[in-house]
Design a protein around this motif. Structure first.
Motif, PDB file in Angstrom:
ATOM      1  N   GLN A 170      -1.315  -0.303  -5.335  1.00  0.00           N
ATOM      2  CA  GLN A 170      -2.361   0.287  -6.162  1.00  0.00           C
ATOM      3  C   GLN A 170      -1.909   1.574  -6.843  1.00  0.00           C
ATOM      4  O   GLN A 170      -2.577   2.062  -7.743  1.00  0.00           O
ATOM      5  CB  GLN A 170      -3.609   0.553  -5.309  1.00  0.00           C
ATOM      6  N   GLY A 171      -0.806   2.117  -6.415  1.00  0.00           N
ATOM      7  CA  GLY A 171      -0.274   3.329  -7.025  1.00  0.00           C
ATOM      8  C   GLY A 171      -0.658   4.581  -6.267  1.00  0.00           C
ATOM      9  O   GLY A 171      -1.700   4.639  -5.617  1.00  0.00           O
ATOM     10  N   THR A 172       0.185   5.597  -6.366  1.00  0.00           N
ATOM     11  CA  THR A 172      -0.091   6.905  -5.767  1.00  0.00           C
ATOM     12  C   THR A 172       0.305   7.979  -6.766  1.00  0.00           C
ATOM     13  O   THR A 172       1.358   7.900  -7.395  1.00  0.00           O
ATOM     14  CB  THR A 172       0.641   7.075  -4.419  1.00  0.00           C
ATOM     15  N   SER A 209       5.873   6.379   0.624  1.00  0.00           N
ATOM     16  CA  SER A 209       6.039   5.207   1.484  1.00  0.00           C
ATOM     17  C   SER A 209       5.230   4.061   0.907  1.00  0.00           C
ATOM     18  O   SER A 209       4.206   4.272   0.248  1.00  0.00           O
ATOM     19  CB  SER A 209       5.545   5.510   2.900  1.00  0.00           C
ATOM     20  N   CYS A 210       5.692   2.867   1.181  1.00  0.00           N
ATOM     21  CA  CYS A 210       4.972   1.671   0.744  1.00  0.00           C
ATOM     22  C   CYS A 210       5.042   0.667   1.885  1.00  0.00           C
ATOM     23  O   CYS A 210       6.118   0.142   2.195  1.00  0.00           O
ATOM     24  CB  CYS A 210       5.579   1.103  -0.530  1.00  0.00           C
ATOM     25  N   VAL A 242       0.847  -1.191   0.000  1.00  0.00           N
ATOM     26  CA  VAL A 242       0.000   0.000   0.000  1.00  0.00           C
ATOM     27  C   VAL A 242       0.885   1.243   0.000  1.00  0.00           C
ATOM     28  O   VAL A 242       1.620   1.484   0.959  1.00  0.00           O
ATOM     29  CB  VAL A 242      -0.947   0.031   1.217  1.00  0.00           C
ATOM     30  N   GLU A 243       0.790   2.022  -1.091  1.00  0.00           N
ATOM     31  CA  GLU A 243       1.580   3.248  -1.208  1.00  0.00           C
ATOM     32  C   GLU A 243       0.856   4.427  -0.578  1.00  0.00           C
ATOM     33  O   GLU A 243      -0.369   4.455  -0.500  1.00  0.00           O
ATOM     34  CB  GLU A 243       1.873   3.588  -2.678  1.00  0.00           C
ATOM     35  N   TYR A 277       2.933   6.464  -9.252  1.00  0.00           N
ATOM     36  CA  TYR A 277       4.087   5.724  -8.762  1.00  0.00           C
ATOM     37  C   TYR A 277       3.608   4.447  -8.065  1.00  0.00           C
ATOM     38  O   TYR A 277       2.700   4.486  -7.219  1.00  0.00           O
ATOM     39  CB  TYR A 277       4.899   6.585  -7.799  1.00  0.00           C
ATOM     40  N   TYR A 278       4.251   3.352  -8.434  1.00  0.00           N
ATOM     41  CA  TYR A 278       3.908   2.046  -7.890  1.00  0.00           C
ATOM     42  C   TYR A 278       5.111   1.433  -7.168  1.00  0.00           C
ATOM     43  O   TYR A 278       6.231   1.509  -7.676  1.00  0.00           O
ATOM     44  CB  TYR A 278       3.507   1.081  -9.007  1.00  0.00           C
TER      45      TYR A 278
END
Length: 124
Positions: free
Chosen positions: A116-118, A21-22, A5-6, A94-95
């Protein structure tokens, strides 16, 4: 199984900074190499940075070298991407991704787990 999770994306002016952050689930986080990729509208997903399982090896795309820093905290199951001196061309989703493959991996194919990307938007 790893779930990613980003967070940390947003809108920033050119020259500014963001830290992505991820957070990962699971107890085997340290067994995975981690990478950041990005995809701009109408373009293919491209490699940004990757970090080894232990964190002692990193590789960056030429376009971000010297501006972005990837790091990981295995105790917190988290990988980070510090982005400085942002440019409008850094605008993308961004992934973060995880791979069980050994070594430094810059192709997206071996990454079996994706967040899921941010969205990151850099205004000029």
């Amino acid at each position: 199984q790893v779930q990613l999770v980003e967070s940390g994306g947003g809108l920033v002016q050119a020259g500014g900074s963001l830290r992505l952050s991820c957070a990962a689930s699971g107890r085997t986080f340290s067994r995975y190499g981690l990478g950041w990729f990005r995809q701009a509208p109408g373009k293919e997903r491209e490699f940004v940075a990757t970090i080894s399982r232990s964190g002692d090896s990193t590789v960056y795309a030429d376009s971000v070298k010297g501006r972005f820093t990837i790091s990981r905290d295995n105790a917190k199951n988290t990988v980070y991407l510090q982005m400085n001196s942002l440019k409008p061309e850094d605008t993308a989703v961004y992934y973060c991704a995880a791979t069980a493959a050994v070594g430094i991996i810059i192709s997206p194919t071996p990454y079996g787990y994706w967040g899921q990307g941010t969205q990151v938007t850099v205004s000029s």
